[in-house]
Design an enzyme around this catalytic site. Structure first.
Site, short mmCIF file in Angstrom:
data_model
loop_
_atom_site.label_atom_id
_atom_site.label_comp_id
_atom_site.label_asym_id
_atom_site.label_seq_id
_atom_site.Cartn_x
_atom_site.Cartn_y
_atom_site.Cartn_z
CG ASN A 13 -2.15 -0.85 0.99
OD1 ASN A 13 -3.04 -0.50 0.21
ND2 ASN A 13 -2.18 -2.02 1.63
CG MET A 89 0.63 -5.71 11.02
SD MET A 89 -1.01 -5.50 10.27
CE MET A 89 -1.76 -7.06 10.73
CG LEU A 91 -4.83 -2.11 18.81
CD1 LEU A 91 -5.45 -2.60 20.11
CD2 LEU A 91 -5.92 -1.61 17.87
CG ASN A 106 -6.27 0.86 9.37
OD1 ASN A 106 -5.13 0.64 8.91
ND2 ASN A 106 -7.02 -0.11 9.86
CG HIS A 108 -10.21 -4.23 8.03
ND1 HIS A 108 -9.36 -4.82 8.96
CD2 HIS A 108 -11.21 -5.12 7.82
CE1 HIS A 108 -9.84 -6.01 9.28
NE2 HIS A 108 -10.96 -6.21 8.61
#
Ligand code: GRF
Length: 199
Positions: A13, A89, A91, A106, A108
């Site tokens: 990405n 990866m 939080l 973000n 997903h």
């Protein structure tokens, strides 16, 4: 607008974002790449593109917040306006989000709120879903729970394997993430309660 990309791994990405910035499809400046894995290939991609980058291991910090505080220092130094998580990866802490309210995005690899968590592709495939997809959303403290910005569906055919599905998902990610980032950077995404409107 200046932004930073956070990535933990391969950086597919990130590469799509770098390419879109170069092609002026994202009208914002990618000023910094951050990784929590010092050997992430994403950092190599940043170096190749001559973008300042930073690899910091959380192991050298007492807790999540002190790790995030150290990163925040760097973001301030680079005048970062918003953050793009791309395969990051970890939080992020509430303190971090408070410093960048509604300014952390973000991606997903599933159609939220379905298949939350670290294995969105595997879980959708194992469940036998016929349609899954990708979601760009705002980051809140709860995992994969922020307002949805953009989604793209991906079908799962009888001949698909988890691997072929992963390839389709990544292709879809690389298409929509640069678009969503550009809209955000140009102030085209308005948050109304728990929903977004694209102006
Ligand atoms: C992507 O599928 C993303 O949705 C997920 O992690 C993967 C990262 O891939 N959160 P890459 O590092 O961008 O290639």
């Amino acid at each position: 607008m200046n932004f930073a990309v956070f990535a933990s791994g391969h950086g597919g990405n990130l590469q799509a974002i770098i390419n879109a910035v170069k092609a002026k499809k994202i009208k914002a400046h990618l000023k910094l790449v951050v990784s929590d894995k010092v050997d992430a290939y994403a950092l190599e991609r940043a170096r190749k593109a001559k973008i300042p980058c930073l690899g910091v291991s959380p192991k050298s910090f007492a807790d999540r917040e002190s790790f995030d505080r150290a990163i925040l220092e760097h973001l301030k130094k680079h005048d970062i306006d918003f953050i793009v998580l791309a395969g990051y990866m970890r939080l992020v802490s509430g303190h971090f989000i408070d410093q960048y309210p509604d300014k952390v995005l973000n991606i997903h690899p599933a159609l939220l709120p379905a298949f939350k968590g670290a294995y969105g592709i595997r879980d959708a495939f194992a469940y036998g879903a016929k349609v899954t997809g990708v979601t760009v959303h705002f980051v809140v403290e709860e995992m994969d729970a922020g307002a949805i910005i953009m989604q793209q569906a991906v079908t799962i055919g009888p001949k698909d394997s988890e691997e072929s599905l992963a390839r389709k998902i990544h292709r879809a990610e690389h298409q929509i993430y640069p678009k969503a980032i550009d809209l955000f950077a140009r102030g085209k995404i308005k948050l109304v309660g728990n929903k977004t409107i694209i102006k």
